[in-house]
Write a protein that holds these residues in place. Structure first.
Motif, PDB file in Angstrom:
ATOM      1  N   THR A 160      19.529 -50.867 -39.039  1.00  0.00           N
ATOM      2  CA  THR A 160      19.659 -49.954 -39.310  1.00  0.00           C
ATOM      3  C   THR A 160      20.998 -49.793 -40.568  1.00  0.00           C
ATOM      4  OG1 THR A 160      22.302 -50.097 -38.625  1.00  0.00           O
ATOM      5  CG2 THR A 160      20.082 -48.680 -37.343  1.00  0.00           C
ATOM      6  N   MET A 161      20.754 -48.745 -41.328  1.00  0.00           N
ATOM      7  CA  MET A 161      21.742 -48.472 -42.742  1.00  0.00           C
ATOM      8  C   MET A 161      22.885 -49.719 -42.015  1.00  0.00           C
ATOM      9  SD  MET A 161      20.963 -48.795 -46.136  1.00  0.00           S
ATOM     10  CE  MET A 161      19.339 -47.994 -46.168  1.00  0.00           C
ATOM     11  N   PRO A 162      23.526 -48.481 -41.316  1.00  0.00           N
ATOM     12  CA  PRO A 162      25.500 -49.137 -41.505  1.00  0.00           C
ATOM     13  C   PRO A 162      24.955 -50.958 -40.909  1.00  0.00           C
ATOM     14  CG  PRO A 162      24.949 -47.163 -40.357  1.00  0.00           C
ATOM     15  CD  PRO A 162      23.555 -47.477 -40.895  1.00  0.00           C
ATOM     16  N   GLN A 163      23.909 -50.880 -40.199  1.00  0.00           N
ATOM     17  CA  GLN A 163      24.133 -52.780 -39.519  1.00  0.00           C
ATOM     18  C   GLN A 163      23.933 -53.356 -41.395  1.00  0.00           C
ATOM     19  OE1 GLN A 163      20.744 -52.105 -36.446  1.00  0.00           O
ATOM     20  NE2 GLN A 163      21.796 -54.173 -36.245  1.00  0.00           N
ATOM     21  N   LEU A 164      22.818 -53.095 -42.019  1.00  0.00           N
ATOM     22  CA  LEU A 164      22.747 -53.808 -43.044  1.00  0.00           C
ATOM     23  C   LEU A 164      24.459 -54.022 -44.266  1.00  0.00           C
ATOM     24  CD1 LEU A 164      20.736 -54.632 -44.556  1.00  0.00           C
ATOM     25  CD2 LEU A 164      19.930 -53.260 -45.525  1.00  0.00           C
ATOM     26  N   GLN A 165      24.638 -52.070 -43.807  1.00  0.00           N
ATOM     27  CA  GLN A 165      26.292 -53.024 -44.484  1.00  0.00           C
ATOM     28  C   GLN A 165      27.015 -53.560 -44.389  1.00  0.00           C
ATOM     29  OE1 GLN A 165      26.938 -48.638 -46.365  1.00  0.00           O
ATOM     30  NE2 GLN A 165      29.320 -49.850 -46.783  1.00  0.00           N
ATOM     31  N   ASN A 166      26.908 -53.274 -43.576  1.00  0.00           N
ATOM     32  CA  ASN A 166      28.595 -54.200 -42.098  1.00  0.00           C
ATOM     33  C   ASN A 166      27.706 -55.721 -42.891  1.00  0.00           C
ATOM     34  OD1 ASN A 166      29.245 -52.430 -41.452  1.00  0.00           O
ATOM     35  ND2 ASN A 166      28.874 -52.584 -38.936  1.00  0.00           N
ATOM     36  N   LEU A 167      26.416 -56.240 -43.072  1.00  0.00           N
ATOM     37  CA  LEU A 167      26.647 -57.366 -43.206  1.00  0.00           C
ATOM     38  C   LEU A 167      26.480 -57.822 -44.546  1.00  0.00           C
ATOM     39  CD1 LEU A 167      25.130 -60.190 -42.540  1.00  0.00           C
ATOM     40  CD2 LEU A 167      22.476 -59.287 -43.410  1.00  0.00           C
ATOM     41  N   TYR A 168      26.140 -57.209 -45.445  1.00  0.00           N
ATOM     42  CA  TYR A 168      26.537 -57.700 -47.088  1.00  0.00           C
ATOM     43  C   TYR A 168      27.923 -57.077 -46.637  1.00  0.00           C
ATOM     44  CZ  TYR A 168      22.195 -57.567 -48.868  1.00  0.00           C
ATOM     45  OH  TYR A 168      21.306 -57.933 -49.199  1.00  0.00           O
ATOM     46  N   PHE A 176      32.182 -51.330 -49.057  1.00  0.00           N
ATOM     47  CA  PHE A 176      30.825 -50.817 -50.419  1.00  0.00           C
ATOM     48  C   PHE A 176      31.067 -49.582 -50.472  1.00  0.00           C
ATOM     49  CE2 PHE A 176      28.698 -55.119 -50.013  1.00  0.00           C
ATOM     50  CZ  PHE A 176      29.865 -55.334 -51.277  1.00  0.00           C
ATOM     51  N   ASP A 177      31.273 -48.619 -51.280  1.00  0.00           N
ATOM     52  CA  ASP A 177      30.940 -47.199 -50.779  1.00  0.00           C
ATOM     53  C   ASP A 177      29.197 -46.650 -50.311  1.00  0.00           C
ATOM     54  OD1 ASP A 177      31.497 -44.327 -51.919  1.00  0.00           O
ATOM     55  OD2 ASP A 177      28.665 -44.312 -52.690  1.00  0.00           O
ATOM     56  N   LYS A 178      29.233 -45.863 -49.650  1.00  0.00           N
ATOM     57  CA  LYS A 178      27.735 -46.657 -48.362  1.00  0.00           C
ATOM     58  C   LYS A 178      26.461 -45.179 -49.190  1.00  0.00           C
ATOM     59  CE  LYS A 178      29.557 -42.797 -45.348  1.00  0.00           C
ATOM     60  NZ  LYS A 178      29.210 -42.352 -43.945  1.00  0.00           N
ATOM     61  N   ARG A 179      27.276 -44.894 -50.370  1.00  0.00           N
ATOM     62  CA  ARG A 179      26.039 -43.255 -51.072  1.00  0.00           C
ATOM     63  C   ARG A 179      25.634 -44.896 -51.703  1.00  0.00           C
ATOM     64  NH1 ARG A 179      30.774 -39.162 -51.337  1.00  0.00           N
ATOM     65  NH2 ARG A 179      31.965 -41.086 -51.605  1.00  0.00           N
ATOM     66  N   ASN A 180      26.667 -45.256 -52.651  1.00  0.00           N
ATOM     67  CA  ASN A 180      26.064 -46.051 -53.675  1.00  0.00           C
ATOM     68  C   ASN A 180      24.917 -47.347 -53.159  1.00  0.00           C
ATOM     69  OD1 ASN A 180      26.272 -44.287 -55.533  1.00  0.00           O
ATOM     70  ND2 ASN A 180      28.397 -45.789 -55.733  1.00  0.00           N
ATOM     71  N   PHE A 181      25.295 -47.625 -52.325  1.00  0.00           N
ATOM     72  CA  PHE A 181      25.064 -49.191 -50.982  1.00  0.00           C
ATOM     73  C   PHE A 181      23.548 -48.637 -50.986  1.00  0.00           C
ATOM     74  CE2 PHE A 181      23.658 -51.171 -47.500  1.00  0.00           C
ATOM     75  CZ  PHE A 181      23.784 -53.187 -47.744  1.00  0.00           C
ATOM     76  N   SER A 182      23.654 -47.601 -50.102  1.00  0.00           N
ATOM     77  CA  SER A 182      22.145 -46.870 -49.737  1.00  0.00           C
ATOM     78  C   SER A 182      20.810 -46.514 -50.743  1.00  0.00           C
ATOM     79  CB  SER A 182      22.133 -45.549 -48.162  1.00  0.00           C
ATOM     80  OG  SER A 182      22.078 -44.967 -48.810  1.00  0.00           O
ATOM     81  N   ARG A 183      21.978 -46.066 -51.639  1.00  0.00           N
ATOM     82  CA  ARG A 183      21.309 -45.461 -52.943  1.00  0.00           C
ATOM     83  C   ARG A 183      19.963 -46.975 -53.522  1.00  0.00           C
ATOM     84  NH1 ARG A 183      24.103 -43.693 -56.387  1.00  0.00           N
ATOM     85  NH2 ARG A 183      24.144 -42.134 -55.068  1.00  0.00           N
ATOM     86  N   LYS A 184      21.161 -47.754 -53.724  1.00  0.00           N
ATOM     87  CA  LYS A 184      20.923 -49.330 -54.446  1.00  0.00           C
ATOM     88  C   LYS A 184      19.639 -49.547 -53.777  1.00  0.00           C
ATOM     89  CE  LYS A 184      24.472 -51.647 -56.504  1.00  0.00           C
ATOM     90  NZ  LYS A 184      25.019 -52.035 -57.792  1.00  0.00           N
ATOM     91  N   ASN A 219       8.915 -59.457 -54.256  1.00  0.00           N
ATOM     92  CA  ASN A 219       9.988 -59.640 -55.469  1.00  0.00           C
ATOM     93  C   ASN A 219      10.767 -60.089 -55.174  1.00  0.00           C
ATOM     94  OD1 ASN A 219       7.824 -56.926 -55.827  1.00  0.00           O
ATOM     95  ND2 ASN A 219      10.114 -56.369 -56.892  1.00  0.00           N
ATOM     96  N   PHE A 220      10.648 -61.058 -54.155  1.00  0.00           N
ATOM     97  CA  PHE A 220      11.812 -62.265 -53.655  1.00  0.00           C
ATOM     98  C   PHE A 220      12.606 -62.714 -55.324  1.00  0.00           C
ATOM     99  CE2 PHE A 220      13.745 -65.630 -51.853  1.00  0.00           C
ATOM    100  CZ  PHE A 220      14.755 -65.135 -50.922  1.00  0.00           C
ATOM    101  N   HIS A 221      12.135 -63.100 -55.629  1.00  0.00           N
ATOM    102  CA  HIS A 221      12.812 -63.739 -57.202  1.00  0.00           C
ATOM    103  C   HIS A 221      13.408 -62.601 -57.574  1.00  0.00           C
ATOM    104  CE1 HIS A 221      12.344 -67.472 -54.921  1.00  0.00           C
ATOM    105  NE2 HIS A 221      11.014 -67.285 -54.405  1.00  0.00           N
ATOM    106  N   SER A 222      13.195 -61.816 -57.652  1.00  0.00           N
ATOM    107  CA  SER A 222      12.804 -60.923 -59.172  1.00  0.00           C
ATOM    108  C   SER A 222      14.768 -61.128 -58.931  1.00  0.00           C
ATOM    109  CB  SER A 222      12.608 -59.055 -58.614  1.00  0.00           C
ATOM    110  OG  SER A 222      11.609 -59.355 -58.905  1.00  0.00           O
ATOM    111  N   PHE A 223      15.876 -60.624 -59.927  1.00  0.00           N
ATOM    112  CA  PHE A 223      16.671 -60.339 -59.432  1.00  0.00           C
ATOM    113  C   PHE A 223      17.648 -58.830 -59.051  1.00  0.00           C
ATOM    114  CE2 PHE A 223      17.435 -63.808 -62.838  1.00  0.00           C
ATOM    115  CZ  PHE A 223      17.524 -64.309 -62.011  1.00  0.00           C
ATOM    116  N   LEU A 224      18.090 -58.242 -58.012  1.00  0.00           N
ATOM    117  CA  LEU A 224      18.098 -57.100 -58.141  1.00  0.00           C
ATOM    118  C   LEU A 224      19.734 -56.497 -57.782  1.00  0.00           C
ATOM    119  CD1 LEU A 224      15.834 -58.132 -54.563  1.00  0.00           C
ATOM    120  CD2 LEU A 224      14.970 -56.327 -56.506  1.00  0.00           C
ATOM    121  N   LYS A 225      20.526 -57.340 -58.368  1.00  0.00           N
ATOM    122  CA  LYS A 225      22.139 -56.666 -58.794  1.00  0.00           C
ATOM    123  C   LYS A 225      22.861 -55.472 -56.694  1.00  0.00           C
ATOM    124  CE  LYS A 225      20.506 -56.459 -64.299  1.00  0.00           C
ATOM    125  NZ  LYS A 225      20.847 -55.195 -64.179  1.00  0.00           N
ATOM    126  N   PHE A 226      22.400 -57.042 -55.914  1.00  0.00           N
ATOM    127  CA  PHE A 226      22.698 -55.543 -55.385  1.00  0.00           C
ATOM    128  C   PHE A 226      24.189 -55.852 -54.609  1.00  0.00           C
ATOM    129  CE2 PHE A 226      19.194 -56.598 -52.222  1.00  0.00           C
ATOM    130  CZ  PHE A 226      18.579 -56.361 -52.168  1.00  0.00           C
TER     131      PHE A 226
END
Lengths: 234, 234
Positions: A160-168, A176-184, A219-226
């Motif tokens: 889930t998105m919250p799980q992913l955000q927790n990891l980061y 992180f701001d969850k709105r900006n995080f999920s949008r990104k 796209n793994f090697h693209s820069f993604l600025k997460f």
DNA sequence: TCAAAAGTGTTTATTCTACACCCATGG
DNA sequence: CCATGGGTGTAGAATAAACACTTTTGA
């Protein structure tokens, strides 16, 4: 110029820094060493490079011996070669780091190894220069994850998105701001939204996502600025 | 678990990918191998790791033997360990890449090595897996230079904005808008403008700049986004 | 019905990009 | 005096950052 004859030969080993994420924190899989020197001390999982295998092959074998897993994310980190790093005999060690889905690792694959997960923030003293390896791996993980979608390797197929955000948030020890995080994250089109929800952590439930494998590998090697302003977080 | 006894021992070598910039193009410093196997074939400069030195030490020594230079930018690239990579005997090689100011390298430091500069875009067939090492180094250089001010290591103390831009354009095999380029570079406050000009390439002359050493060392690891859309250029 | 976590949109600030003309000088 | 390379500024577009309220439902 140096010739082959008369040159010293050394042991060559591989050591694996194995990361896992339990939903809360990043963890490290360590083993209790089964032989001298430093028997019963905590250590990275490692082993000697065998005559017929290459370095990646050795790392895969060693990882498989401990976890029973194949097809795991594995990346060469750095070669360590201080003359005295192993007091028994000079050993050059090539360190690798691995990212595994912690759920895939069933406890006690074999009794040969006494392995245990430790939080990355609090792990025991390790033998030799293994602490240095871990600190380096941690830095590399942060660095790489700020640019590439590497952390998905730590999650199960569905997350889930919250799980992913927790990891980061745990990796960067920040929030992180969850709105900006999920949008990104969603803007990368790396994720596919599923129809079912994880009901285990909230009443409303959180939608599952899975990786868009094609997009991911392409796209793994693209820069993604997460990560916003990663400078201060590395 | 594997013990030390009965384990195979291997030769361990270091190979150096040495980059230089002649104002026009990126170049590689290669040597003609002075001993068998593959005597008189082109090769990277390398040598075996000695009992009292660590890996970085070996790389520094080898670089010094060939170029006479010390204090050079040097970074471990990757360990190579295919069992048959050296047909004579199994040798694990730790590759390093070095960035040197080509003007600092005086031709023929010693007669021991027949060294020559080759354009990175057209260098001869090399022994073993040395081509692979070079391609990897090239990729790493591009990757790193897109984020960190690493290419300054290739320039003399004093350099002009057009020189710097030429360097970046050659590394990425593309061209940049000079207004945007200089604005971006100057915005990092990594450079100090000097009062004298290089009059050798134009009638107007181009101002020299030098590195702000403090800023440089402090911000080296920050992300600088030097390159617009680096994805397509790596 | 309310507490707890999930989900979503808008405005403002910042950064990036594209683009064209003047300057200085040696020949 | 003119050809050559060096130097600079601005407007529009895109991206990033800050910020708060509504939804769902199990207890």
């Amino acid at each position: 110029m140096t010739q082959y004859k008369g040159q010293e030969h050394y042991l060559v080993a591989v050591d694996c820094i194995i990361f896992g994420f339990d939903g809360e924190h990043l963890n490290l899989l360590l083993i209790k060493r089964g032989f001298e020197p430093k028997k019963n001390k905590w250590s990275l999982m490692g082993g000697f490079v065998q005559p017929t295998e290459d370095l990646d092959g050795a790392a895969k074998r060693i990882l498989h011996q401990l976890t029973g897993l194949k097809g795991v994310y594995l990346e060469q980190l750095k070669a360590f070669g201080q003359p005295k790093r192993d007091p028994e005999e000079r050993t050059i060690s090539i360190s690798y780091f691995a990212l595994i889905d912690i759920n895939q690792y069933k406890e006690k694959i074999s009794d040969t190894y006494a392995a245990e997960w430790f939080p990355l923030k609090k792990y025991p003293k390790l033998i030799f220069d293994h602490d240095k390896m871990i600190e380096l791996a941690k830095g590399r993980l942060r660095y790489k994850a700020s640019l590439h979608p590497i952390l998905f390797e730590l999650l199960p197929e569905k997350f889930t998105m919250p799980q992913l955000q927790n990891l980061y948030e745990d990796v960067y020890d920040t929030s992180f701001d969850k709105r900006n995080f999920s949008r990104k994250v969603l803007s990368t089109s790396l994720l596919v939204k599923l129809n079912d929800k994880d009901m285990s952590t909230s009443k409303k439930g959180a939608f599952y996502y899975k990786l868009n494998k094609k997009q991911y590998t392409e796209n793994f090697h693209s820069f993604l600025k997460f990560i916003p302003n990663p400078d201060h977080l590395l």
